[in-house]
Design a protein around this motif. Structure first.
Motif, PDB file in Angstrom:
ATOM      1  N   MET A  20       0.817  -1.207   0.000  1.00 36.59           N
ATOM      2  CA  MET A  20       0.000   0.000   0.000  1.00 36.59           C
ATOM      3  C   MET A  20       0.856   1.265   0.000  1.00 36.59           C
ATOM      4  O   MET A  20       0.566   2.241  -0.703  1.00 36.59           O
ATOM      5  N   GLU A  21       1.932   1.245   0.789  1.00 38.00           N
ATOM      6  CA  GLU A  21       2.807   2.421   0.867  1.00 38.00           C
ATOM      7  C   GLU A  21       3.466   2.699  -0.483  1.00 38.00           C
ATOM      8  O   GLU A  21       3.523   3.851  -0.937  1.00 38.00           O
ATOM      9  N   ALA A  22       3.949   1.628  -1.136  1.00 40.32           N
ATOM     10  CA  ALA A  22       4.575   1.797  -2.447  1.00 40.32           C
ATOM     11  C   ALA A  22       3.558   2.283  -3.473  1.00 40.32           C
ATOM     12  O   ALA A  22       3.863   3.146  -4.312  1.00 40.32           O
ATOM     13  N   SER A  23       2.355   1.741  -3.407  1.00 38.96           N
ATOM     14  CA  SER A  23       1.310   2.135  -4.357  1.00 38.96           C
ATOM     15  C   SER A  23       0.959   3.614  -4.206  1.00 38.96           C
ATOM     16  O   SER A  23       0.774   4.321  -5.204  1.00 38.96           O
ATOM     17  N   LYS A  24       0.864   4.057  -2.970  1.00 37.24           N
ATOM     18  CA  LYS A  24       0.540   5.469  -2.725  1.00 37.24           C
ATOM     19  C   LYS A  24       1.634   6.373  -3.282  1.00 37.24           C
ATOM     20  O   LYS A  24       1.355   7.397  -3.922  1.00 37.24           O
ATOM     21  N   TYR A  25       2.895   5.988  -3.053  1.00 36.33           N
ATOM     22  CA  TYR A  25       4.018   6.782  -3.557  1.00 36.33           C
ATOM     23  C   TYR A  25       4.005   6.821  -5.084  1.00 36.33           C
ATOM     24  O   TYR A  25       4.222   7.871  -5.698  1.00 36.33           O
ATOM     25  N   LEU A  26       3.718   5.678  -5.697  1.00 39.82           N
ATOM     26  CA  LEU A  26       3.678   5.597  -7.161  1.00 39.82           C
ATOM     27  C   LEU A  26       2.579   6.486  -7.743  1.00 39.82           C
ATOM     28  O   LEU A  26       2.805   7.234  -8.701  1.00 39.82           O
ATOM     29  N   THR A  27       1.388   6.395  -7.185  1.00 38.58           N
ATOM     30  CA  THR A  27       0.257   7.130  -7.776  1.00 38.58           C
ATOM     31  C   THR A  27       0.398   8.641  -7.599  1.00 38.58           C
ATOM     32  O   THR A  27      -0.219   9.404  -8.341  1.00 38.58           O
ATOM     33  N   GLN A  28       1.208   9.062  -6.642  1.00 37.28           N
ATOM     34  CA  GLN A  28       1.413  10.493  -6.425  1.00 37.28           C
ATOM     35  C   GLN A  28       2.685  11.011  -7.096  1.00 37.28           C
ATOM     36  O   GLN A  28       2.988  12.202  -7.022  1.00 37.28           O
ATOM     37  N   ILE A  39      -7.155   7.318  -4.988  1.00 41.06           N
ATOM     38  CA  ILE A  39      -6.064   7.852  -5.802  1.00 41.06           C
ATOM     39  C   ILE A  39      -6.355   9.285  -6.222  1.00 41.06           C
ATOM     40  O   ILE A  39      -5.501  10.167  -6.122  1.00 41.06           O
ATOM     41  N   VAL A  40      -7.569   9.531  -6.694  1.00 47.22           N
ATOM     42  CA  VAL A  40      -7.898  10.821  -7.306  1.00 47.22           C
ATOM     43  C   VAL A  40      -8.297  11.866  -6.262  1.00 47.22           C
ATOM     44  O   VAL A  40      -7.932  13.046  -6.378  1.00 47.22           O
ATOM     45  N   TYR A  41      -9.027  11.436  -5.225  1.00 49.12           N
ATOM     46  CA  TYR A  41      -9.568  12.398  -4.255  1.00 49.12           C
ATOM     47  C   TYR A  41      -8.968  12.247  -2.857  1.00 49.12           C
ATOM     48  O   TYR A  41      -9.255  13.063  -1.968  1.00 49.12           O
ATOM     49  N   ILE A  93      -7.349  15.975  -5.784  1.00 50.77           N
ATOM     50  CA  ILE A  93      -6.015  16.196  -5.233  1.00 50.77           C
ATOM     51  C   ILE A  93      -4.949  15.616  -6.156  1.00 50.77           C
ATOM     52  O   ILE A  93      -3.786  15.981  -6.076  1.00 50.77           O
ATOM     53  N   ASN A  94      -5.354  14.701  -7.026  1.00 44.03           N
ATOM     54  CA  ASN A  94      -4.435  14.098  -8.002  1.00 44.03           C
ATOM     55  C   ASN A  94      -5.024  14.354  -9.387  1.00 44.03           C
ATOM     56  O   ASN A  94      -6.004  13.728  -9.777  1.00 44.03           O
ATOM     57  N   LYS A  95      -4.423  15.286 -10.125  1.00 46.79           N
ATOM     58  CA  LYS A  95      -4.997  15.715 -11.399  1.00 46.79           C
ATOM     59  C   LYS A  95      -4.359  15.030 -12.607  1.00 46.79           C
ATOM     60  O   LYS A  95      -4.656  15.391 -13.741  1.00 46.79           O
ATOM     61  N   LYS A  96      -3.522  14.048 -12.344  1.00 45.75           N
ATOM     62  CA  LYS A  96      -2.907  13.303 -13.435  1.00 45.75           C
ATOM     63  C   LYS A  96      -3.972  12.519 -14.198  1.00 45.75           C
ATOM     64  O   LYS A  96      -4.899  11.971 -13.593  1.00 45.75           O
ATOM     65  N   PRO A  97      -3.879  12.445 -15.545  1.00 49.70           N
ATOM     66  CA  PRO A  97      -4.853  11.647 -16.301  1.00 49.70           C
ATOM     67  C   PRO A  97      -4.865  10.193 -15.824  1.00 49.70           C
ATOM     68  O   PRO A  97      -3.814   9.595 -15.593  1.00 49.70           O
ATOM     69  N   ILE A  98      -6.058   9.651 -15.665  1.00 49.59           N
ATOM     70  CA  ILE A  98      -6.193   8.265 -15.226  1.00 49.59           C
ATOM     71  C   ILE A  98      -7.312   7.591 -16.009  1.00 49.59           C
ATOM     72  O   ILE A  98      -8.413   8.128 -16.114  1.00 49.59           O
ATOM     73  N   THR A  99      -7.017   6.444 -16.600  1.00 50.28           N
ATOM     74  CA  THR A  99      -8.035   5.600 -17.208  1.00 50.28           C
ATOM     75  C   THR A  99      -8.257   4.421 -16.270  1.00 50.28           C
ATOM     76  O   THR A  99      -7.389   4.072 -15.474  1.00 50.28           O
ATOM     77  N   SER A 100      -9.436   3.807 -16.376  1.00 49.11           N
ATOM     78  CA  SER A 100      -9.762   2.801 -15.369  1.00 49.11           C
ATOM     79  C   SER A 100     -10.834   1.838 -15.861  1.00 49.11           C
ATOM     80  O   SER A 100     -11.675   2.179 -16.691  1.00 49.11           O
TER      81      SER A 100
END
Length: 549
Positions: A215-223, A242-244, A261-268
């Motif tokens: 989880m910690e690595a994932s949070k760092y990656l997505t930000q 991730i986004v909010y 809070i995360n404005k990077k383009p994301i598809t899902s």
């Protein structure tokens, strides 16, 4: 081993260094690397399928077939279609386009597919404002531009179906000419050595990184600012985090917009409360049994841990076959016996459902995993969230005519069930003239990314030319089944939906190999995988024999 922040930074720097080289890679070189990837999958496919079966605790041999078709086969098949697109300099075939329906016939495209997937057809539908020339011109994403900028994409792999991380990475690599950081889900990070071997042609040249990550690595990656885009296959709650930065409440989801809070383009691709609509008609006893097996397959495949697993069976109220169909569904659930709830938290959730006393447990109390059924009117919250387990719900819809049922059921699933990834309609004699208006109503009005007629909508996942994703138009703060498409080997930029058609019943003698009742599935899909990888006549003969003996 989870990567540290320093490891992640180094990996992203490595991708950045090589992103320009990958962007400018010529097609011949890329196709050669894809050929090597197919060879690598072929070499490791047996280990891949058997390891996944072992880790999921699969209890019977035939069920291993799911790991062949949903693992190495799906990947080989998709890569071959991506190669076809890269090699095709002529564009789309106009003879396959129907302007009256705004549809393009996408499957089958090869004669052998008519043998391997009999009576299965697929088409891609587009908006009414598009014509053939526009569809053909606006196709290819980065491949139709000359002055692209280097791109790094983070792919967050799914934990359920083993082909998903590969297929998601391939699409973004080919469509956007992007280098890839693939972070595996902790549920199936045992695939790391397999994917490292599969993608060796790309990893060795610095075009891809594959890692585990908690989880910690994932949070760092997505930000991380090093990525230009993120792709997620998972839950809508993960997306919102991730986004909010939090799980949204209903009021926030109802707002027109909400600051990110995360404005990077994301598809899902985020799952679905998957409905199966049972259209009324005159069904024989054997047809009722066959459709019951189809529904049970859509529920129990992969132990119910599919984003497209059947959840709500929409039945005609007071139809003469409604009760019998429910009885046959329960019969085949009981006959399937047991499975393993390998996904964390699933068994606890099932036990909580049992305690509500709103469910009937179909299989033995001694089984590892309870198979549950309930009336959706007793468990209304599961119209709005995935149950993600082996629970199945019935919903009866009143009607006064066949047309009235179609209209009522369409309105119900479009407006009352959460998500819009895929839907199935079971309708007898769908090609008859008397049913054409009803069929057209279902296909045109169901607002789902995949509409399947007489087949589980998951078949759209396996066909590489079909786009896979939610119906267009989902809001950022009410994401439903997600935004964007993957698979989509023809690289359509504005598909509306994929439509899959099949016969009401393929054969009165044998069940299709993907049915949970077919005991030869592991042999059939293993031989199909090797045939697909080699195009060998010997493997084709083995495949044919495995279906018969």
């Amino acid at each position: 081993m989870n990567p540290s922040k320093i490891d992640i930074d180094r990996n992203i720097s490595k991708l950045r260094v090589h992103s320009s080289e990958f962007l400018n890679l010529d097609k011949a070189n890329l196709i050669n690397m894809l050929d090597q990837t197919i060879d690598n999958i072929k070499t490791i496919s047996y280990y891949w399928a058997t390891l996944a079966s072992e880790k999921k605790g699969i209890l019977n041999k035939s069920k291993e077939g799911e790991e062949w078709i949903g693992g190495p086969f799906a990947c080989i098949y998709a890569i071959q279609y991506f190669k076809d697109t890269l090699m095709n300099e002529d564009g789309l075939d106009k003879s396959k386009y129907d302007d009256s329906k705004k549809s393009y016939k996408a499957f089958p495209t090869k004669n052998i597919e008519k043998l391997l997937f009999p009576f299965l057809e697929g088409e891609v539908r587009f908006g009414k404002n598009l014509n053939f020339d526009q569809i053909n011109e606006y196709r290819g994403f980065a491949n139709r531009f000359k002055n692209n900028k280097p791109r790094i994409t983070l792919v967050l792999g799914a934990g359920n179906v083993t082909s998903i991380p590969v297929l998601d990475a391939l699409f973004h690599m080919i469509a956007y000419k992007s280098v890839i950081y693939l972070k595996l889900n902790p549920v199936n990070d045992y695939l790391l050595p397999i994917f490292t071997q599969v993608f060796e042609p790309f990893i060795s040249r610095g075009f891809m990184i594959v890692t585990e990550g908690n989880m910690e690595a994932s949070k760092y990656l997505t930000q991380h600012d090093g990525f230009h885009q993120t792709h997620l296959t998972g839950s809508n709650y993960t997306y919102e985090n991730i986004v909010y930065g939090r799980i949204l409440n209903d009021k926030e989801r109802s707002l027109k917009t909400l600051p990110k809070i995360n404005k990077k383009p994301i598809t899902s691709e985020l799952g679905n409360v998957t409905p199966i609509i049972v259209h009324p008609g005159n069904w024989s006893r054997s047809e009722i049994k066959h459709q019951a097996k189809k529904i049970v397959t859509a529920k129990l495949n992969n132990s119910g841990f599919n984003c497209i697993a059947a959840q709500v069976i929409v039945l005609p109220k007071d139809w003469k076959h409604t009760q019998r169909l429910k009885e046959e569904i329960i019969y085949y659930l009981k006959k399937a016996g047991d499975t393993t709830s390998y996904y964390p938290g699933a068994n606890e959730n099932l036990n909580e459902l049992i305690e509500t006393n709103n469910y009937e447990q179909i299989n033995s109390l001694s089984c590892n995993t309870p198979f549950l059924v309930s009336d959706l009117d007793l468990e209304k919250e599961y119209a709005n969230k995935e149950v993600w387990s082996t629970a199945l719900y019935f919903k009866q819809i009143p009607f006064t005519s066949y047309e009235d049922f179609a209209l009522n059921s369409i309105n119900y699933v479009n407006n009352e069930l959460w998500g819009n990834l895929g839907v199935t309609v079971l309708i007898k004699n769908h090609k008859k003239k008397t049913n054409q208006s009803i069929l057209n109503m279902y296909v045109e009005e169901l607002k789902y990314g995949t509409v399947a007629i007489n087949e589980w909508s998951a078949l759209g996942f396996v066909i590489p030319t079909m786009p896979w994703g939610g119906y267009p138009g989902n809001k950022d703060n009410d994401i439903q089944s997600g935004q964007g498409y993957v698979h989509n080997s023809l690289l359509f930029e504005s598909p509306q939906k994929g439509v899959v058609y099949s016969k009401f019943r393929l054969s009165p003698i044998i069940d299709p190999p993907w049915f949970v009742t077919n005991k030869k599935a592991h042999r059939i899909f293993k031989n199909l995988t090797y045939y697909q990888a080699t195009n060998s006549k010997i493997n084709l003969i083995k495949l044919i024999f495995s279906t018969l003996i």
